[in-house]
Write an enzyme that holds these catalytic residues in place. Structure first.
Site, short mmCIF file in Angstrom:
data_model
loop_
_atom_site.label_atom_id
_atom_site.label_comp_id
_atom_site.label_asym_id
_atom_site.label_seq_id
_atom_site.Cartn_x
_atom_site.Cartn_y
_atom_site.Cartn_z
CG ASP A 46 -10.67 0.16 11.07
OD1 ASP A 46 -11.27 -0.93 10.99
OD2 ASP A 46 -9.48 0.30 10.70
CE1 TYR A 51 -3.29 0.45 10.23
CE2 TYR A 51 -5.21 1.39 11.27
CZ TYR A 51 -4.65 0.65 10.26
OH TYR A 51 -5.45 0.14 9.27
CE LYS A 76 -8.03 -2.86 10.33
NZ LYS A 76 -7.77 -1.56 10.96
CG HIS A 109 -3.75 -5.64 9.63
ND1 HIS A 109 -3.27 -4.63 10.44
CD2 HIS A 109 -4.20 -5.03 8.51
CE1 HIS A 109 -3.42 -3.47 9.81
NE2 HIS A 109 -3.97 -3.68 8.64
#
Length: 277
Positions: A46, A51, A76, A109
């Site tokens: 994930d 990120y 996401k 998200h």
């Protein structure tokens, strides 16, 4: 290798119930850490655009040699990419970084109700799925009113709602709504993100002692036995291995009930109703 159970999603696809998350994993270290996770037996990874480590995830997947159909990859859509064209462009960029032609699951998200774009964005998610760029689509951090607004505008029900969930913040209303409407629940921050002394709580410590396992293993097992999809993260190869080694014991009904009783409305992350990042 550890046999990880799967959950059947409302679109007929399966997701491994235990995966590996890379939130706050240093992009420079991501390839190594995801490689450790894959070697430990994880097949569900994930990540998210925000990120900054999709490229490292993709490099580890490519290097692993594991057949694509044995992997489950989630990413996401970030808040700044909500809206039709922005979302369509964002999935292409994520796929390029991951080195994939599709992801298994693509999530909005955050709802960002102040932007009021998530219904439009959901329609774009449907286009992304129909184009074969995401096998399943879902949401993250959506509350019941957000989900109801989607339901009023679309016949496509999110396959997943990924939410903050841990023993002192159990999100029972959202879980009940998900059960009623066929939306599987994923937990982020399943170990409380180290923001409180979860492992020192008596029901968890006692269960760990009783089964000869770590408190983290007890909490992961509690999620699994509660029917929640969970993906703990760690930078340590030893802990990565421990977190997947949770299928050799089972919490008793009394132990589950004692952990259930820890629910205290203790949100440690942002509130989706007011988050504006």
């Amino acid at each position: 290798m550890t046999q990880i159970p799967t959950v059947k999603l409302n679109d007929g696809h399966d997701i491994p119930q235990l995966g590996f998350g890379v939130f706050k994993v240093d992009p420079a270290e991501t390839e190594r850490i995801v490689t450790d996770a894959l070697e430990a037996g994880y097949r569900h990874i994930d990540t998210a655009a925000i990120y900054g480590n999709e490229q490292g995830v993709g490099a580890a997947l490519a290097k692993s040699g594991i057949p694509r159909d044995e992997l489950f990859v989630t990413t996401k859509l970030w808040n700044s990419d909500q809206g039709t064209q922005s979302a369509l462009d964002a999935i292409d960029l994520s796929l390029e970084k991951l080195g994939l032609d599709r992801v298994d699951l693509y999530l909005i998200h955050w709802p960002r109700p102040d932007l009021d774009l998530y219904v439009e964005t959901w329609a774009a998610m449907e286009q992304i799925r129909d184009a074969g760029k995401a096998t399943s689509i879902g949401v993250s951090n959506f509350h019941v009113p957000h989900l109801e607004k989607l339901a009023a505008a679309s016949s496509v029900v999110p396959a997943i709602n990924q939410i903050e969930l841990h023993p002192t913040f159990q999100q029972r209303e959202l879980r009940a709504y998900g059960a009623e409407h066929g939306i599987a629940i994923e937990a982020w921050g399943p170990l409380g993100q180290g923001k409180y002394d979860l492992f020192g709580m008596t029901p968890i410590a006692d269960a760990a002692a009783a089964h000869g396992v770590t408190p983290a293993q007890v909490v992961i097992r509690w999620h699994l036995q509660s029917g929640i999809i969970v993906f703990p993260k760690s930078n340590s190869a030893e802990r990565i291995g421990e977190n997947i080694d949770v299928f050799g014991f089972e919490l008793t009904g009394d132990q589950m009930a004692a952990i259930d009783a820890l629910d205290a409305g203790n949100r440690v992350g942002a509130d989706p109703d007011t988050a504006t990042f």
